[in-house]
Design a protein around this motif. Structure first.
Motif, PDB file in Angstrom:
ATOM      1  N   SER A   1      -5.889  -4.203   7.845  1.00 27.53           N
ATOM      2  CA  SER A   1      -5.158  -5.452   8.139  1.00 27.53           C
ATOM      3  C   SER A   1      -3.903  -5.606   7.272  1.00 27.53           C
ATOM      4  CB  SER A   1      -6.085  -6.660   7.950  1.00 27.53           C
ATOM      5  OG  SER A   1      -7.169  -6.611   8.845  1.00 27.53           O
ATOM      6  N   PHE A   2      -3.256  -4.479   6.956  1.00 26.61           N
ATOM      7  CA  PHE A   2      -1.983  -4.513   6.242  1.00 26.61           C
ATOM      8  C   PHE A   2      -0.852  -4.506   7.257  1.00 26.61           C
ATOM      9  CE2 PHE A   2      -4.109  -3.420   2.346  1.00 26.61           C
ATOM     10  CZ  PHE A   2      -3.229  -3.749   1.324  1.00 26.61           C
ATOM     11  N   PRO A   3       0.119  -5.409   7.150  1.00 24.24           N
ATOM     12  CA  PRO A   3       1.311  -5.266   7.987  1.00 24.24           C
ATOM     13  C   PRO A   3       1.982  -3.937   7.663  1.00 24.24           C
ATOM     14  CG  PRO A   3       1.240  -7.434   6.944  1.00 24.24           C
ATOM     15  CD  PRO A   3       0.174  -6.617   6.296  1.00 24.24           C
ATOM     16  N   SER A   4       2.421  -3.218   8.674  1.00 25.18           N
ATOM     17  CA  SER A   4       3.009  -1.902   8.419  1.00 25.18           C
ATOM     18  C   SER A   4       4.255  -1.995   7.536  1.00 25.18           C
ATOM     19  CB  SER A   4       3.350  -1.208   9.742  1.00 25.18           C
ATOM     20  OG  SER A   4       4.259  -1.997  10.501  1.00 25.18           O
ATOM     21  N   GLN A   5       4.924  -3.154   7.551  1.00 26.56           N
ATOM     22  CA  GLN A   5       6.108  -3.343   6.716  1.00 26.56           C
ATOM     23  C   GLN A   5       5.764  -3.334   5.232  1.00 26.56           C
ATOM     24  OE1 GLN A   5       5.222  -5.235   9.201  1.00 26.56           O
ATOM     25  NE2 GLN A   5       6.902  -5.399  10.699  1.00 26.56           N
ATOM     26  N   TYR A   6       4.471  -3.484   4.913  1.00 24.58           N
ATOM     27  CA  TYR A   6       4.032  -3.476   3.524  1.00 24.58           C
ATOM     28  C   TYR A   6       3.486  -2.104   3.124  1.00 24.58           C
ATOM     29  CZ  TYR A   6       4.477  -8.572   3.428  1.00 24.58           C
ATOM     30  OH  TYR A   6       4.954  -9.856   3.475  1.00 24.58           O
ATOM     31  N   GLY A   7       3.828  -1.097   3.891  1.00 19.53           N
ATOM     32  CA  GLY A   7       3.398   0.266   3.594  1.00 19.53           C
ATOM     33  C   GLY A   7       4.546   1.124   3.102  1.00 19.53           C
ATOM     34  N   ILE A   8       4.265   1.983   2.120  1.00 22.33           N
ATOM     35  CA  ILE A   8       5.256   2.900   1.561  1.00 22.33           C
ATOM     36  C   ILE A   8       4.643   4.293   1.550  1.00 22.33           C
ATOM     37  CG2 ILE A   8       6.658   3.480  -0.462  1.00 22.33           C
ATOM     38  CD1 ILE A   8       6.498   0.524  -1.283  1.00 22.33           C
ATOM     39  N   PHE A   9       5.399   5.265   2.014  1.00 24.76           N
ATOM     40  CA  PHE A   9       4.925   6.647   2.057  1.00 24.76           C
ATOM     41  C   PHE A   9       5.767   7.456   1.071  1.00 24.76           C
ATOM     42  CE2 PHE A   9       3.733  10.757   3.459  1.00 24.76           C
ATOM     43  CZ  PHE A   9       2.595  10.643   4.257  1.00 24.76           C
ATOM     44  N   VAL A  10       5.092   8.114   0.112  1.00 23.45           N
ATOM     45  CA  VAL A  10       5.784   8.906  -0.905  1.00 23.45           C
ATOM     46  C   VAL A  10       5.351  10.360  -0.774  1.00 23.45           C
ATOM     47  CG1 VAL A  10       6.156   9.289  -3.366  1.00 23.45           C
ATOM     48  CG2 VAL A  10       5.953   6.954  -2.487  1.00 23.45           C
ATOM     49  N   SER A  11       6.340  11.259  -0.774  1.00 25.87           N
ATOM     50  CA  SER A  11       6.046  12.685  -0.632  1.00 25.87           C
ATOM     51  C   SER A  11       6.916  13.509  -1.573  1.00 25.87           C
ATOM     52  CB  SER A  11       6.296  13.139   0.813  1.00 25.87           C
ATOM     53  OG  SER A  11       6.224  14.549   0.922  1.00 25.87           O
TER      54      SER A  11
ATOM     55  N   LEU B   1      -3.333   1.489   7.664  1.00 22.20           N
ATOM     56  CA  LEU B   1      -2.851   0.133   7.409  1.00 22.20           C
ATOM     57  C   LEU B   1      -3.442  -0.849   8.431  1.00 22.20           C
ATOM     58  CD1 LEU B   1       0.945   0.858   6.647  1.00 22.20           C
ATOM     59  CD2 LEU B   1      -0.845   0.293   4.997  1.00 22.20           C
ATOM     60  N   PHE B   2      -3.518  -0.418   9.685  1.00 17.27           N
ATOM     61  CA  PHE B   2      -4.080  -1.269  10.732  1.00 17.27           C
ATOM     62  C   PHE B   2      -5.546  -1.569  10.445  1.00 17.27           C
ATOM     63  CE2 PHE B   2      -6.349  -1.785  14.765  1.00 17.27           C
ATOM     64  CZ  PHE B   2      -5.644  -2.852  15.322  1.00 17.27           C
ATOM     65  N   ASP B   3      -6.313  -0.539  10.056  1.00 20.03           N
ATOM     66  CA  ASP B   3      -7.734  -0.736   9.754  1.00 20.03           C
ATOM     67  C   ASP B   3      -7.949  -1.725   8.613  1.00 20.03           C
ATOM     68  OD1 ASP B   3      -8.553   0.923  11.725  1.00 20.03           O
ATOM     69  OD2 ASP B   3      -9.056   2.627  10.428  1.00 20.03           O
TER      70      ASP B   3
ATOM     71  N   THR C   1       2.790  12.973  12.701  1.00 22.74           N
ATOM     72  CA  THR C   1       1.346  12.725  12.709  1.00 22.74           C
ATOM     73  C   THR C   1       0.869  12.165  11.365  1.00 22.74           C
ATOM     74  OG1 THR C   1       1.011  15.052  12.120  1.00 22.74           O
ATOM     75  CG2 THR C   1       0.846  14.456  14.458  1.00 22.74           C
ATOM     76  N   ASP C   2       1.504  12.571  10.271  1.00 20.73           N
ATOM     77  CA  ASP C   2       1.147  12.036   8.948  1.00 20.73           C
ATOM     78  C   ASP C   2       1.476  10.549   8.865  1.00 20.73           C
ATOM     79  OD1 ASP C   2       0.329  14.596   7.783  1.00 20.73           O
ATOM     80  OD2 ASP C   2       2.462  15.105   7.845  1.00 20.73           O
ATOM     81  N   ILE C   3       2.617  10.179   9.435  1.00 24.18           N
ATOM     82  CA  ILE C   3       3.010   8.764   9.437  1.00 24.18           C
ATOM     83  C   ILE C   3       2.058   7.970  10.346  1.00 24.18           C
ATOM     84  CG2 ILE C   3       4.857   7.123   9.912  1.00 24.18           C
ATOM     85  CD1 ILE C   3       5.411   8.977   7.547  1.00 24.18           C
ATOM     86  N   ASP C   4       1.706   8.551  11.486  1.00 23.40           N
ATOM     87  CA  ASP C   4       0.772   7.870  12.391  1.00 23.40           C
ATOM     88  C   ASP C   4      -0.567   7.618  11.712  1.00 23.40           C
ATOM     89  OD1 ASP C   4       2.400   7.542  14.598  1.00 23.40           O
ATOM     90  OD2 ASP C   4       1.948   9.534  15.415  1.00 23.40           O
ATOM     91  N   ALA C   5      -1.048   8.609  10.939  1.00 23.46           N
ATOM     92  CA  ALA C   5      -2.321   8.458  10.236  1.00 23.46           C
ATOM     93  C   ALA C   5      -2.254   7.307   9.231  1.00 23.46           C
ATOM     94  CB  ALA C   5      -2.695   9.759   9.535  1.00 23.46           C
ATOM     95  N   PHE C   6      -1.114   7.186   8.529  1.00 24.84           N
ATOM     96  CA  PHE C   6      -0.943   6.103   7.552  1.00 24.84           C
ATOM     97  C   PHE C   6      -0.876   4.747   8.259  1.00 24.84           C
ATOM     98  CE2 PHE C   6       2.067   3.893   4.423  1.00 24.84           C
ATOM     99  CZ  PHE C   6       1.023   3.450   3.630  1.00 24.84           C
ATOM    100  N   ILE C   7      -0.197   4.711   9.405  1.00 33.94           N
ATOM    101  CA  ILE C   7      -0.133   3.464  10.178  1.00 33.94           C
ATOM    102  C   ILE C   7      -1.538   3.045  10.610  1.00 33.94           C
ATOM    103  CG2 ILE C   7       0.690   2.439  12.333  1.00 33.94           C
ATOM    104  CD1 ILE C   7       3.212   4.155  12.053  1.00 33.94           C
ATOM    105  N   GLY C   8      -2.348   4.032  11.013  1.00 31.97           N
ATOM    106  CA  GLY C   8      -3.729   3.733  11.405  1.00 31.97           C
ATOM    107  C   GLY C   8      -4.530   3.172  10.251  1.00 31.97           C
TER     108      GLY C   8
ATOM    109  N   ALA D   1       0.846  -1.190   0.000  1.00 36.23           N
ATOM    110  CA  ALA D   1       0.000   0.000   0.000  1.00 36.23           C
ATOM    111  C   ALA D   1       0.882   1.240   0.000  1.00 36.23           C
ATOM    112  CB  ALA D   1      -0.913   0.000   1.225  1.00 36.23           C
ATOM    113  N   ILE D   2       0.635   2.143  -0.957  1.00 37.42           N
ATOM    114  CA  ILE D   2       1.448   3.353  -1.076  1.00 37.42           C
ATOM    115  C   ILE D   2       0.578   4.581  -0.824  1.00 37.42           C
ATOM    116  CG2 ILE D   2       2.951   4.703  -2.564  1.00 37.42           C
ATOM    117  CD1 ILE D   2       3.624   2.223  -4.105  1.00 37.42           C
ATOM    118  N   GLU D   3       1.017   5.411   0.103  1.00 38.46           N
ATOM    119  CA  GLU D   3       0.357   6.670   0.410  1.00 38.46           C
ATOM    120  C   GLU D   3       1.125   7.788  -0.298  1.00 38.46           C
ATOM    121  OE1 GLU D   3      -2.566   8.794   3.052  1.00 38.46           O
ATOM    122  OE2 GLU D   3      -2.367   6.818   2.109  1.00 38.46           O
ATOM    123  N   CYS D   4       0.436   8.626  -1.077  1.00 39.63           N
ATOM    124  CA  CYS D   4       1.072   9.681  -1.860  1.00 39.63           C
ATOM    125  C   CYS D   4       0.644  11.053  -1.346  1.00 39.63           C
ATOM    126  CB  CYS D   4       0.708   9.551  -3.340  1.00 39.63           C
ATOM    127  SG  CYS D   4       1.191   7.969  -4.086  1.00 39.63           S
TER     128      CYS D   4
END
Length: 379
Positions: A91-101, A87-89, A78-85, A65-68
């Motif tokens: 059921s994505f492991p946080s290790q499978y998350g990518i944040f692009v800015s 992913l949790f909702d 706080t932006d990273i915390d929102a993305f972690i939330g 999952a990629i957040e852009c």
């Protein structure tokens, strides 16, 4: 109206990042989707993933999952915390998350992402307003190698010969060839140096062939050739777009995409001609464009005679010469004519013009074509 306009701009900024991130991750066997709504783990709601990448590793399905974000400020914790939330909702492991800015990250944001196993990437390559890809000047240089007969010396046992006897070689069976044809064939077959500059070459005559004078076969002569290889550079301007994803934790480039586009202008292209490797190198290094693409070195399939006429002669050159002879009649004098001008002003175009139909190479090509048609039943 002003708020609506700002909202539209904000949406546009977000979309371009999503489009670029999708492009950078496209590859065979991988599914890349944008703006995917997935149900939350409790089944009571849905949340959006900007870019969803799906594939298999060792036979197991994997989704990233990629957040852009295309903000005008730094990405905060706080932006990273929102993305972690999110992913949790889902059921994505946080290790499978990518944040692009498109903007930088605060130290707290990077620390929080690292702790959760989320990769934080920065997208480089947009304009200052971050509404489109930045465009840079690009230049494509095509390097051709042009062989010129600077000097040709034949040392034999007779003091003088006609030009025809001088250039013609025969064997005992009566087969013959013109010396300049041999030099041309040697060049095309790669027997001569390709370094830009002047080369002294000892020409080897095929066994059994020699010159003939008044019906008498001469001893095999010694032939010295001075061949000057010139570099002919054609430059085609263009544009470039470069996009990069930098890992903000490691400073490494994770993905890069460069798009180059060139449009050849109509008519003959301007040429740059160089006599030495050093002058060619200096010129190529002096180009100021950010993106430079060099193609070559391409061997021109002709050799230029001391009279600056391409050999074998082209059909165009022969036709122009015949027309001039008919026009001048008895006043025709080859010594007063610039024979090279009959090729036209386009040097490269003349180098690739069709060979004169009376030349053996053209006849052989025609014979091969006829044989191929007969073999394939084409009439």
């Amino acid at each position: 109206m002003k708020k609506k306009k700002n909202k539209n701009v904000s949406n546009q900024k977000g979309r371009i990042v999503e489009e670029i991130v999708s492009l950078l991750h496209e590859q065979p066997g991988i599914s890349v989707e944008r703006n995917v709504w997935l149900p939350t783990s409790d089944g009571k709601d849905k949340r959006e993933i900007d870019v969803l990448i799906s594939g298999t590793i060792a036979g197991y399905p994997v989704r990233l999952a990629i957040e852009c974000k295309n903000y005008g400020r730094r990405i905060e914790k706080t932006d990273i915390d929102a993305f972690i939330g999110k992913l949790f909702d889902l059921s994505f492991p946080s290790q499978y998350g990518i944040f692009v800015s498109t903007s930088k990250y605060t130290k707290g944001a990077i620390k929080r992402a690292d702790h959760a196993g989320i990769r934080v990437l920065s997208l480089n390559g947009l304009t200052k307003d971050r509404l489109k890809e930045a465009i840079y000047n690009a230049l494509q240089s095509v390097v051709y190698l042009l062989p010129v007969i600077a000097r040709l010396a034949i040392f034999n046992e007779v003091p003088t010969m006609t030009a025809e006897d001088f250039m013609k070689f025969t064997d005992e069976s009566g087969q013959s060839f013109i010396l300049v044809d041999l030099l041309w064939q040697n060049w095309c077959s790669g027997k001569y140096p390709k370094d830009v500059g002047e080369h002294e070459i000892q020409v080897d005559i095929p066994v059994g062939f020699t010159q003939t004078l008044n019906g008498r076969r001469l001893n095999r002569p010694t032939i010295a050739l001075t061949l000057h290889v010139y570099a002919v550079v054609v430059e085609i301007p263009g544009i470039a777009k470069q996009l990069e994803l930098h890992n903000s934790s490691t400073s490494n480039i994770e993905k890069i995409n460069i798009k180059l586009s060139f449009e050849t202008p109509n008519g003959p292209l301007p040429l740059h001609i160089f006599k030495t490797e050093d002058s060619l190198k200096t010129f190529m290094e002096s180009r100021s464009e950010k993106y430079k693409l060099t193609v070559g070195r391409i061997m021109i399939p002709r050799i230029l005679t001391p009279g600056l006429v391409f050999w074998p002669p082209s059909q165009k050159w022969v036709d122009n010469l015949n027309n001039l002879i008919r026009e001048k009649g008895n006043d025709f004098n080859s010594e007063k004519i610039d024979l090279s001008s009959l090729q036209g002003n386009d040097l490269l175009g003349a180098a690739y013009d069709a060979i004169w139909q009376g030349h053996p190479a053209a006849r052989q090509k025609s014979d091969h074509s006829a044989t191929d048609k007969n073999n394939t039943g084409v009439t």
